[in-house]
Design an enzyme around this catalytic site. Structure first.
Site, PDB file in Angstrom:
ATOM      1  N   CYS A 144       0.803  -1.218   0.000  1.00 59.34           N
ATOM      2  CA  CYS A 144       0.000   0.000   0.000  1.00 59.34           C
ATOM      3  C   CYS A 144       0.838   1.271   0.000  1.00 59.34           C
ATOM      4  O   CYS A 144       0.397   2.301  -0.517  1.00 59.34           O
ATOM      5  CB  CYS A 144      -0.982   0.012   1.175  1.00 59.34           C
ATOM      6  N   HIS A 156      -2.082   1.514   7.375  1.00 58.75           N
ATOM      7  CA  HIS A 156      -2.423   1.560   5.957  1.00 58.75           C
ATOM      8  C   HIS A 156      -2.064   2.929   5.384  1.00 58.75           C
ATOM      9  O   HIS A 156      -2.185   3.955   6.056  1.00 58.75           O
ATOM     10  CB  HIS A 156      -3.928   1.294   5.802  1.00 58.75           C
TER      11      HIS A 156
END
EC number: 3.4.19.12
Length: 314
Positions: A93, A169
């Protein structure tokens, strides 16, 4: 190294040299330590920001199973006119967020041949296939993994999140076609946050970030924000600003040193050092050993002072 993707740190030096490793030119990252509009405008042009955060307990990952996100609106039609890729593999990510900014600002930036080819190849594909193409790119994966911190204990390709893990994230915010978008590979579509241009991006993105942070308890401080900006050396060279050029040279030297350290596993070295220290202590005796330690500390302090002075003079 295995065929998986390893975790990378949210660090301006890591992301800047990751970009350069992929062939992009004329951009770098700067860390933001406060949500201050003036600070962000001083870095202009700001092409986008990358935000690292911890998932809230029980959070529906980016609203994937919801009709609308908690803030903003899904824009499913925008996918055809921008780069948006679904995240199809764990640990990718950070690089995916980086590319979400870079490839959507390709008219303003020099992508280099490899990323230009990748963008052109994936431009007509749906987001899930784009994500597969990204995950299967040997160049992108290898470059990403070259900045992963070495660990002799954890195989990142086998890492799985449990309910007790802290899961973090990366997502990106960038203006595209007159709209501020939140680009999250775990979301079903880009999230629109209203009208925005490159010039108004700092004032448009900060309220969105503030609302996102406000969802967390006031004790939560584990956030990180870095901005993709124009390489400051470009303007500095144009106007002959030697102070900025020297400051940027020192910054990049420090980044190169830190990135080099990330690539090495020092566990073996530390183990051997501990053995030698113990052996020296047993051989020399307690009093001589303590004297040796104090002498080593004094020499280290003197060397650090010498290096500091040399750095200022240079």
């Amino acid at each position: 190294m295995s065929g998986g993707w390893n975790t990378v740190e949210s660090d301006a030096g890591v992301f800047t040299y990751l970009l350069e490793g992929l062939g992009a030119k004329g951009v770098q990252f700067e860390e933001l330590f406060a949500l201050d509009e003036d600070d962000l405008y001083r870095l202009s042009p700001v092409y986008g920001v990358i935000f690292l955060f911890k998932y809230l307990s029980g959070d529906d990952k980016a609203g994937k199973n919801s009709k609308q996100p908690e803030d903003g609106e899904y824009d499913f039609e925008a996918v055809e006119n921008m780069f948006f890729a679904a995240q199809t593999i764990q640990n990718a990510c950070g690089t995916q967020a980086l590319l979400s900014v870079l490839l959507n600002q390709s008219d303003k930036l020099a992508l280099g041949p490899h990323l230009t080819e990748f963008k052109d190849f994936t431009s007509g594909l749906p987001s899930d296939i784009r994500g597969e193409c990204l995950s299967n790119s040997e160049l992108i994966r290898t470059t990403h993994n070259s900045f992963a911190r070495a660990s002799p204990f954890v195989d990142e390709t086998q890492r799985t999140a449990t309910g007790d893990d802290d899961v973090y994230h990366f997502i990106a915010y960038t203006p595209v076609n007159g709209t501020l978008y939140e680009l999250d590979g775990l979301a079903p579509a880009p999230i629109s946050h209203g009208p925005c241009t490159l010039e108004t991006f700092p004032s448009a993105v900060l309220p969105v970030l503030q609302r996102r942070i406000a969802r967390y308890p006031t004790t939560e401080i584990r956030f990180n924000l870095i901005a993709m900006v124009q390489d400051p050396r470009i303007n500095a060279r144009a106007i002959g600003d030697m102070d900025t050029l020297q400051a940027e040279a020192r910054k990049r030297d420090a980044w190169r040193w830190e990135n080099a350290l990330r690539r090495h596993n020092f566990v073996g070295f530390v183990g051997e050092l501990a053995k030698e220290v113990t052996r020296a202590k047993l051989t020399a005796g307690e009093s001589e050993y303590e004297s040796w330690i104090e002498g080593a500390k004094a020499r280290t302090k003197s060397q650090r002072e010498t290096n500091r002075k040399r750095g200022i003079e240079e």
